[in-house]
Design an enzyme around this catalytic site. Sequence first.
Site, PDB file in Angstrom:
ATOM      1  CG  ASP A 106      26.912  -6.440  26.661  1.00  0.00           C
ATOM      2  OD1 ASP A 106      26.678  -6.794  27.848  1.00  0.00           O
ATOM      3  OD2 ASP A 106      26.245  -5.568  26.085  1.00  0.00           O
TER       4      ASP A 106
ATOM      5  CB  CYS B  28      25.320  -9.733  31.630  1.00  0.00           C
ATOM      6  SG  CYS B  28      26.489 -10.226  32.923  1.00  0.00           S
TER       7      CYS B  28
ATOM      8  CG  HIS C 173      25.610 -14.154  31.565  1.00  0.00           C
ATOM      9  ND1 HIS C 173      25.879 -13.091  30.726  1.00  0.00           N
ATOM     10  CD2 HIS C 173      24.299 -14.466  31.362  1.00  0.00           C
ATOM     11  CE1 HIS C 173      24.793 -12.791  30.041  1.00  0.00           C
ATOM     12  NE2 HIS C 173      23.823 -13.600  30.420  1.00  0.00           N
TER      13      HIS C 173
ATOM     14  CG  HIS D  62      48.357 -10.730  28.533  1.00  0.00           C
ATOM     15  ND1 HIS D  62      49.249 -11.770  28.725  1.00  0.00           N
ATOM     16  CD2 HIS D  62      49.074  -9.749  27.898  1.00  0.00           C
ATOM     17  CE1 HIS D  62      50.434 -11.430  28.233  1.00  0.00           C
ATOM     18  NE2 HIS D  62      50.358 -10.213  27.745  1.00  0.00           N
TER      19      HIS D  62
END
Length: 339
Positions: free
Chosen positions: A145, A148, A252, A332
Amino acid sequence: MQLRVRHPAGQAVLTLDDSTATVAILFTSIAQTCALDVSCISLMSGFPPAPLNVAHDSSASLKDIGLQSGDTLIVKAKQADVNVTPTPVGVVGAATDVSQMSEDEQLAHAIAMSERDAGLGVAPSSSAATPAPSSVCVRRVVDSDNSCLFRAVGYVMHGSRSHADRLRRECADAVSADPVRFNEAILGASNAEYRAYLLNKDKWGGAIELMILSEVYKREIAAYDIVTQRRDLYGEGNGYSERVMVIYDGIHYDALAMAPRRNAPETNDVTVFRSDGGDAAAYDASARELVREANRTRQFTDTANFTLRCLVCQKGIVGEKEAREHAKTTGHQNFGEYA
């Protein structure tokens, strides 16, 4: 089609037939892999991860919902379907405040409490401890999320994944308290801008934050990189007598713990241990073996060379650096991996 799956108990690779695989088949395969009821499963995908809003019994093909070979799926257990057993008074668990746990943590907590009631569980140590001689290093997955790193460090320091916001604030306060040390040359932004960056829950932590958290907790943090199989030891040389461990797969962070066996409940985890004894070498060796196996089975993302597509403008992008530059110039933020 091969899909990487990150679930509460670890990671796996699913191989499905491109021509016949449907969403229903995908969910069934994940349920079997993760030992979850199919109706409990929710999925996230993309870069950064976003909810995959599809019904578990849908007959749509995987290509119809935008999945491609090589994509990563994050599996979460829906909170409403998790039956959590309250922690009895006097029992120390991975986190005793159930209402503050993440969905994954609630599931693990319920399993651990069930095993404890059956006489299988043992309360974990909340400070430096000596795992059993036969202990193995295990990976404890945290939510993907964008917090981490903070969740992983929170788990190894506190035994809970729910301290991410607190750890963000500690890092932000440390940065603002020492503008000479944490200057623009070090941070890549002004001190005030970097502090604001840290307090944004959509932003990732990295080496600077691991260094700060090592100093805050007066503990070494051993960070293992699956891609390079390198170990970076934050706080080394500062005289800290305790150590914790985390693992990084390219995009991650997860927590590492010593457990009596690979499938042991989290209540058995030892996450803080002495760094100045002979046992530290054994724990490091066990962690390195886990990292070697994760590298061998390609449980990582090569951020320098992986290919992405911007899901807003469909532009092809190579590597994290280009993704960050594209996000900065266009605004973006939604990317997906190419096969």
